[in-house]
Motif scaffolding. Structure first.
Motif, mmCIF file in Angstrom:
data_model
loop_
_atom_site.group_PDB
_atom_site.id
_atom_site.type_symbol
_atom_site.label_atom_id
_atom_site.label_comp_id
_atom_site.label_asym_id
_atom_site.label_seq_id
_atom_site.Cartn_x
_atom_site.Cartn_y
_atom_site.Cartn_z
ATOM 1 N N LEU A 83 102.305 78.745 90.321
ATOM 2 C CA LEU A 83 102.897 80.072 90.481
ATOM 3 C C LEU A 83 104.309 80.134 89.924
ATOM 4 O O LEU A 83 104.760 81.183 89.459
ATOM 5 N N GLY A 84 105.020 78.996 89.962
ATOM 6 C CA GLY A 84 106.393 78.976 89.447
ATOM 7 C C GLY A 84 106.423 79.237 87.943
ATOM 8 O O GLY A 84 107.246 80.023 87.447
ATOM 9 N N ARG A 85 105.534 78.573 87.205
ATOM 10 C CA ARG A 85 105.475 78.756 85.750
ATOM 11 C C ARG A 85 104.414 79.776 85.339
ATOM 12 O O ARG A 85 104.278 80.104 84.163
#
Length: 352
Positions: free
Chosen positions: A137-139
């Protein structure tokens, strides 16, 4: 001919021809060679590695007529997917615009599955479930570690092994549900599996606790979520693929499978009405035949022999004489040595 003359043209698709009996293959041959119905196009699908003698002879005869009588016949052999095709599938599933980023993963999946389309999808699903392929989800993209994949996974020569390993992670009760459903074939009705499953719970488990945790609806919902079973309509279900059903049948040893099949067959015989038995006679006969045992009482052997006789007679009505002969042979095997003295009429009908 009536349908083709009304609508102009008709395409008929028949899958799994490797399992077709003599009567079905004769019908297919008649449809294909009917010179008075040029508007019919028949598409037949079969597994080239499972072709039996009946289908092989039919194909050979059709090819001969194609060469001599001008019959239009086209044969297309589908091979396994190449690396680029696997890469396109993966890029599409992972919503990646640039295919080259998934090429390394595609090469790895191709080596592990040998490019079999069904194997590829099953293998990718397994990677996500085992957290080897995860969404960051971060990238905001899918990530994987090829070195970890090579270390933790093995080459798969049979998708049945993959599915069986997935099923073995379920609870014992859920595995038995899949086993019972596999014994009932495909497709199957909700009322049928519900009655058989409740009977199994009553005989083998604490019924009250099972009803609360493992109802038929809940087990079916789990099987659908896991990708084992599809829902055809409000009350009918089917296996997604016959290899998945095959995997479920391998969850227990052959002896236990035979006992389970026989128990289901005897339960259906006890619970169904005469008309219901008649409409499901092939299913019941296959179940009781799959659980033949020398330990059966003479009365049960006689009952099973009578079921085989009914199945044989019904197969004759459908002009499936090879199948009828098999049921008759199975029925004869259940008769005692002094059958002509003690069970003359039943013996006479089975030998006839």
């Amino acid at each position: 001919r009536l349908v083709c003359s009304s609508c102009g043209s008709l395409v008929m698709l028949m899958d799994d021809l490797q399992w077709a009996d003599d009567a079905s293959l004769d019908l297919i041959r008649c449809l294909i060679t009917d010179e008075e119905n040029p508007s019919l196009m028949l598409v037949g699908i079969f597994r080239s590695n499972e072709v039996n003698e009946m289908l092989s002879n039919t194909i050979r005869n059709l090819k001969f007529q194609s060469d001599t009588n001008g019959l239009s016949l086209t044969e297309i052999s589908l091979s396994n997917l190449c690396v680029n095709a696997v890469n396109e599938i993966i890029a599409h599933l992972l919503n990646m615009e640039e295919n080259d980023k998934s090429l390394e993963l595609a090469r790895f999946c191709h080596r592990r599955t040998h490019g079999n389309a069904h194997f590829v999808i099953t293998f990718i699903t397994m990677l996500t479930e085992e957290k080897f392929l995860v969404f960051d989800l971060g990238r905001f993209k899918w990530i994987w570690d090829i070195s970890q994949l090579k270390k933790e996974t093995a080459a798969t020569s049979n998708v049945v092994c993959l599915v069986k390993n997935k099923m073995n992670k379920l609870t014992n009760h859920q595995r038995h549900f899949l086993l019972i459903v596999a014994c009932l074939g495909s497709p199957f009705e909700f009322t049928l599996i519900d009655s058989v499953w409740n009977d199994y719970n009553f005989r083998n488990l604490n019924f009250q606790s099972v009803q609360k945790t493992f109802t038929t609806d809940e087990c079916l919902e789990l099987a659908i979520e896991e990708g084992f079973i599809d829902k055809c309509d409000s009350s009918c279900y089917r296996w997604v693929h016959d290899t998945i059903k095959e995997s479920a049948l391998l969850l227990v040893c052959p002896d236990e499978l035979a006992i389970t099949r026989c128990e289901i067959g005897d339960f259906l015989l006890a619970e169904m009405t005469g008309d219901e038995i008649e409409s499901s006679i092939f299913l019941i006969a296959n179940l009781v035949n799959g659980g033949m045992s020398e330990d059966m009482t003479e009365s049960k052997k006689k009952l099973h022999a009578q079921i085989n006789l009914k199945a044989a007679k019904k197969a004759v009505v459908f002009a499936s004489f090879g199948v009828a002969a098999e049921y008759a042979r199975d029925g004869i095997q259940l008769l005692p040595r002094d059958r002509w003295e003690t069970q003359y009429q039943l013996t006479l009908e089975l030998f006839s």
